[in-house]
Motif scaffolding. Structure first.
Motif, PDB file in Angstrom:
ATOM      1  N   GLU A  10       1.041  -1.326  -0.302  1.00 41.33           N
ATOM      2  CA  GLU A  10       0.007  -0.223  -0.325  1.00 41.33           C
ATOM      3  C   GLU A  10       0.765   1.547   0.130  1.00 41.33           C
ATOM      4  N   THR A  11       0.077   2.616  -0.023  1.00 41.30           N
ATOM      5  CA  THR A  11       0.966   3.768  -0.771  1.00 41.30           C
ATOM      6  C   THR A  11       0.072   4.795  -0.387  1.00 41.30           C
ATOM      7  N   ASP A  12       0.605   6.028  -0.012  1.00 46.20           N
ATOM      8  CA  ASP A  12      -0.221   7.261  -0.029  1.00 46.20           C
ATOM      9  C   ASP A  12      -1.244   7.432  -0.452  1.00 46.20           C
ATOM     10  N   ASP A  13      -2.436   7.595  -0.499  1.00 42.96           N
ATOM     11  CA  ASP A  13      -3.082   7.615  -2.235  1.00 42.96           C
ATOM     12  C   ASP A  13      -3.283   8.773  -2.139  1.00 42.96           C
ATOM     13  N   VAL A  14      -4.376   9.593  -2.706  1.00 43.26           N
ATOM     14  CA  VAL A  14      -4.354  11.293  -3.251  1.00 43.26           C
ATOM     15  C   VAL A  14      -5.311  11.696  -2.859  1.00 43.26           C
ATOM     16  N   LEU A  15      -6.455  10.804  -1.935  1.00 44.19           N
ATOM     17  CA  LEU A  15      -7.445  11.654  -0.820  1.00 44.19           C
ATOM     18  C   LEU A  15      -7.009  12.033   0.440  1.00 44.19           C
ATOM     19  N   GLY A  16      -4.950  12.359   1.040  1.00 45.28           N
ATOM     20  CA  GLY A  16      -4.927  12.540   1.951  1.00 45.28           C
ATOM     21  C   GLY A  16      -4.223  11.500   3.301  1.00 45.28           C
ATOM     22  N   PRO A  17      -4.455  12.209   4.021  1.00 41.79           N
ATOM     23  CA  PRO A  17      -3.985  11.890   5.120  1.00 41.79           C
ATOM     24  C   PRO A  17      -5.378  10.640   5.719  1.00 41.79           C
ATOM     25  N   GLY A  18      -4.417   9.267   6.060  1.00 38.13           N
ATOM     26  CA  GLY A  18      -5.019   8.054   6.590  1.00 38.13           C
ATOM     27  C   GLY A  18      -5.288   6.809   5.685  1.00 38.13           C
ATOM     28  N   VAL A  40      -4.547  -2.671 -14.701  1.00 40.28           N
ATOM     29  CA  VAL A  40      -4.455  -3.000 -12.924  1.00 40.28           C
ATOM     30  C   VAL A  40      -5.418  -1.757 -13.393  1.00 40.28           C
ATOM     31  N   ALA A  41      -6.231  -2.222 -11.416  1.00 43.89           N
ATOM     32  CA  ALA A  41      -6.876  -1.932 -11.104  1.00 43.89           C
ATOM     33  C   ALA A  41      -6.295  -1.561  -9.164  1.00 43.89           C
ATOM     34  N   THR A  42      -7.335  -0.571  -8.616  1.00 38.84           N
ATOM     35  CA  THR A  42      -6.760  -0.059  -7.452  1.00 38.84           C
ATOM     36  C   THR A  42      -7.409  -0.235  -6.642  1.00 38.84           C
ATOM     37  N   LEU A  43      -7.066  -0.646  -5.095  1.00 37.28           N
ATOM     38  CA  LEU A  43      -8.530  -0.898  -4.203  1.00 37.28           C
ATOM     39  C   LEU A  43      -7.819   0.387  -2.895  1.00 37.28           C
ATOM     40  N   VAL A  44      -8.326   0.949  -2.481  1.00 38.40           N
ATOM     41  CA  VAL A  44      -8.442   2.297  -1.774  1.00 38.40           C
ATOM     42  C   VAL A  44      -9.219   1.878  -0.596  1.00 38.40           C
ATOM     43  N   HIS A  45      -8.353   2.717   0.796  1.00 33.58           N
ATOM     44  CA  HIS A  45      -9.401   2.184   1.655  1.00 33.58           C
ATOM     45  C   HIS A  45      -8.600   3.216   2.922  1.00 33.58           C
ATOM     46  N   ARG A  46      -9.384   3.155   3.832  1.00 35.68           N
ATOM     47  CA  ARG A  46      -8.666   4.163   5.111  1.00 35.68           C
ATOM     48  C   ARG A  46      -8.024   3.450   5.689  1.00 35.68           C
ATOM     49  N   HIS A  63     -17.592   2.735  -9.075  1.00 38.07           N
ATOM     50  CA  HIS A  63     -18.039   3.430  -9.045  1.00 38.07           C
ATOM     51  C   HIS A  63     -18.584   3.286 -10.965  1.00 38.07           C
ATOM     52  N   GLY A  64     -18.899   4.080 -11.115  1.00 37.37           N
ATOM     53  CA  GLY A  64     -19.828   3.900 -12.607  1.00 37.37           C
ATOM     54  C   GLY A  64     -18.978   4.731 -13.565  1.00 37.37           C
ATOM     55  N   PHE A  65     -19.544   4.903 -14.230  1.00 38.28           N
ATOM     56  CA  PHE A  65     -19.117   5.761 -15.873  1.00 38.28           C
ATOM     57  C   PHE A  65     -18.348   7.127 -16.031  1.00 38.28           C
ATOM     58  N   VAL A  66     -16.605   6.921 -16.608  1.00 32.62           N
ATOM     59  CA  VAL A  66     -16.128   8.090 -15.733  1.00 32.62           C
ATOM     60  C   VAL A  66     -16.450   8.335 -14.805  1.00 32.62           C
ATOM     61  N   ASP A  67     -15.240   7.845 -13.618  1.00 33.79           N
ATOM     62  CA  ASP A  67     -15.651   7.845 -12.449  1.00 33.79           C
ATOM     63  C   ASP A  67     -14.552   7.579 -11.723  1.00 33.79           C
ATOM     64  N   TYR A  68     -14.444   8.043 -10.322  1.00 34.76           N
ATOM     65  CA  TYR A  68     -13.875   7.093  -8.719  1.00 34.76           C
ATOM     66  C   TYR A  68     -13.913   7.343  -8.192  1.00 34.76           C
ATOM     67  N   PHE A  69     -13.195   6.597  -7.040  1.00 28.47           N
ATOM     68  CA  PHE A  69     -13.916   6.958  -5.882  1.00 28.47           C
ATOM     69  C   PHE A  69     -13.102   8.156  -5.652  1.00 28.47           C
ATOM     70  N   PHE A  70     -14.153   8.765  -4.439  1.00 28.42           N
ATOM     71  CA  PHE A  70     -13.594  10.338  -4.409  1.00 28.42           C
ATOM     72  C   PHE A  70     -14.551  10.645  -3.110  1.00 28.42           C
ATOM     73  N   HIS A  71     -15.395   9.359  -2.830  1.00 23.41           N
ATOM     74  CA  HIS A  71     -16.545   9.472  -1.061  1.00 23.41           C
ATOM     75  C   HIS A  71     -16.021   9.213   0.219  1.00 23.41           C
ATOM     76  N   GLY A 210     -20.463  23.700  -7.856  1.00 25.50           N
ATOM     77  CA  GLY A 210     -21.138  22.695  -7.302  1.00 25.50           C
ATOM     78  C   GLY A 210     -20.202  22.024  -5.887  1.00 25.50           C
ATOM     79  N   GLU A 211     -20.585  21.246  -5.070  1.00 26.49           N
ATOM     80  CA  GLU A 211     -20.368  20.442  -3.841  1.00 26.49           C
ATOM     81  C   GLU A 211     -19.104  20.001  -3.539  1.00 26.49           C
ATOM     82  N   TRP A 212     -18.408  20.103  -4.607  1.00 27.91           N
ATOM     83  CA  TRP A 212     -17.504  18.226  -5.142  1.00 27.91           C
ATOM     84  C   TRP A 212     -15.977  18.507  -5.654  1.00 27.91           C
ATOM     85  N   ASP A 213     -15.210  18.411  -5.044  1.00 21.43           N
ATOM     86  CA  ASP A 213     -13.451  19.020  -5.435  1.00 21.43           C
ATOM     87  C   ASP A 213     -12.832  17.583  -5.768  1.00 21.43           C
ATOM     88  N   TYR A 214     -13.122  17.476  -7.094  1.00 17.26           N
ATOM     89  CA  TYR A 214     -12.378  15.613  -7.820  1.00 17.26           C
ATOM     90  C   TYR A 214     -11.283  15.953  -8.636  1.00 17.26           C
TER      91      TYR A 214
END
Length: 336
Positions: A10-18, A40-46, A63-71, A210-214
């Motif tokens: 595992e490496t640090d993720d773009v979502l930030g600390p933790g 490749v695929a990428t598995l992300v978690h806290r 996630h959906g089409f043209v999408d990724y996890f930023f939630h 909007g409300e979301w930064d991705y």
């Protein structure tokens, strides 16, 4: 997770600390055999809290089409209820995009089974139960995956957020155009057949109010839709229409109203302006024998990105379903 047998550590993720990410190498495909990087695929978690026991139920997000996890707010809501959220960026999406490989493309949704299987196997090594939570095209992919693997006990429940179960459009588009796409997708899979509308994405993103930064490199407002992708999605829709037999509890959630998808309007984030909730409601019972359908008033296409109070209602419905049908704690197992 301590299993280092699948890919790099595992490496640090773009979502930030933790937050951490693990790259999952996948089998060579036609592109890599022609000299492109391997998929490749990428598995992300806290990163887990060492002072607290790991939750017994893992939730794997697709996630959906043209999408990724930023939630991360979804992870927070589930963690508060005792669930451990992990997210999978599928091959050629988000964190898994590699130079030399076209982003967001596939000609067979079953190709994703490899990375879903790998992620579920890893989660089952450290959790008693695994739930798959999926959005839009990911919802279709997850339903087809679960149907193909029924009887194996791999998944304890599905949670489908506005799953793409039918083509939004008129009868001509669902029949004659679909037949044409089926031919084009086979002989010219990279032919551009449409382009996603940009209005919904602009309504979501912080840079346009909007409300979301991705990352707009990973989730651009508009993107070409190619014939090979359209063909496999329509074939998936046809399988749903014939009826699946998913053998775990399924929760399907959708907005209570559709909005136009071809122009800017004030209800872009309080209606589903990508899919038709009425179609989702009609197709949901065909997924299996144990399906619960819930409308979320004022919900956007991605219910998790809806403004409050719709977002709060969505997350509460998910937690209620998981608490009732899956459970989180040892005492719940004892009471079962």
């Amino acid at each position: 997770m301590t299993d280092d047998t699948v890919g790099p550590p595992e490496t640090d993720d773009v979502l930030g600390p933790g937050w951490v990410a693990r790259t999952l190498p996948l089998r060579p495909d036609a592109l890599s055999r022609r000299g492109a990087p391997g998929p490749v695929a990428t598995l992300v978690h806290r990163r887990p809290d060492a002072d607290r026991p790991r939750p017994r139920t893992a939730v794997l997000y697709l996630h959906g089409f043209v999408d990724y996890f930023f939630h991360p707010h979804v992870a927070d809501a589930l963690a508060d209820a005792g669930y451990d959220l992990w997210a999978l960026d599928l091959r050629d999406y988000g964190r898994s995009i590699r130079p030399g490989r076209p982003a967001n493309e596939i000609t067979d949704l079953a190709t994703y089974d490899e990375e879903i299987d790998t992620a579920v196997r890893l989660l089952r090594a450290s959790h008693d139960r695994v739930v798959v939570m999926a959005h839009s095209t990911g919802g279709l992919t997850a339903a087809l995956w679960a149907d193909a693997r029924r009887g194996r006990g791999l998944v304890d429940a599905l949670v489908l957020n506005s799953p793409w179960l039918e083509l939004r459009g008129n009868a001509f588009e669902r029949t004659v155009l679909t037949q044409a796409i089926d031919v084009a997708g086979r002989v010219a899979p990279r032919l551009v057949v449409s382009r996603t509308a940009r209005h919904y994405g602009e309504a979501l993103h912080a840079a346009s109010g909007g409300e979301w930064d991705y990352d707009l490199a990973w989730k651009p407002h508009a993107f070409d839709v190619r014939a090979g992708f359209a063909r496999t999605v329509r074939r998936g829709h046809a399988r749903v229409a014939r009826g699946l037999a998913v053998d775990c509890p399924v929760l399907v959630l959708a907005s209570d109203a559709a909005g136009p998808d071809d122009r800017w309007h004030e209800a872009l984030l309080s209606t589903d302006s990508v899919l038709d909730p009425a179609q989702i409601a009609a197709r949901a019972p065909l997924l299996g024998p144990d399906v619960t359908f819930v409308q979320v008033p004022g919900g956007a296409h991605d219910l998790a990105l809806s403004p409050a109070p719709a977002r709060v209602r969505y997350l509460a419905e998910v937690r209620r379903f998981l608490d009732t049908r899956v459970g989180t704690r040892p005492e719940q197992d004892a009471d079962a």
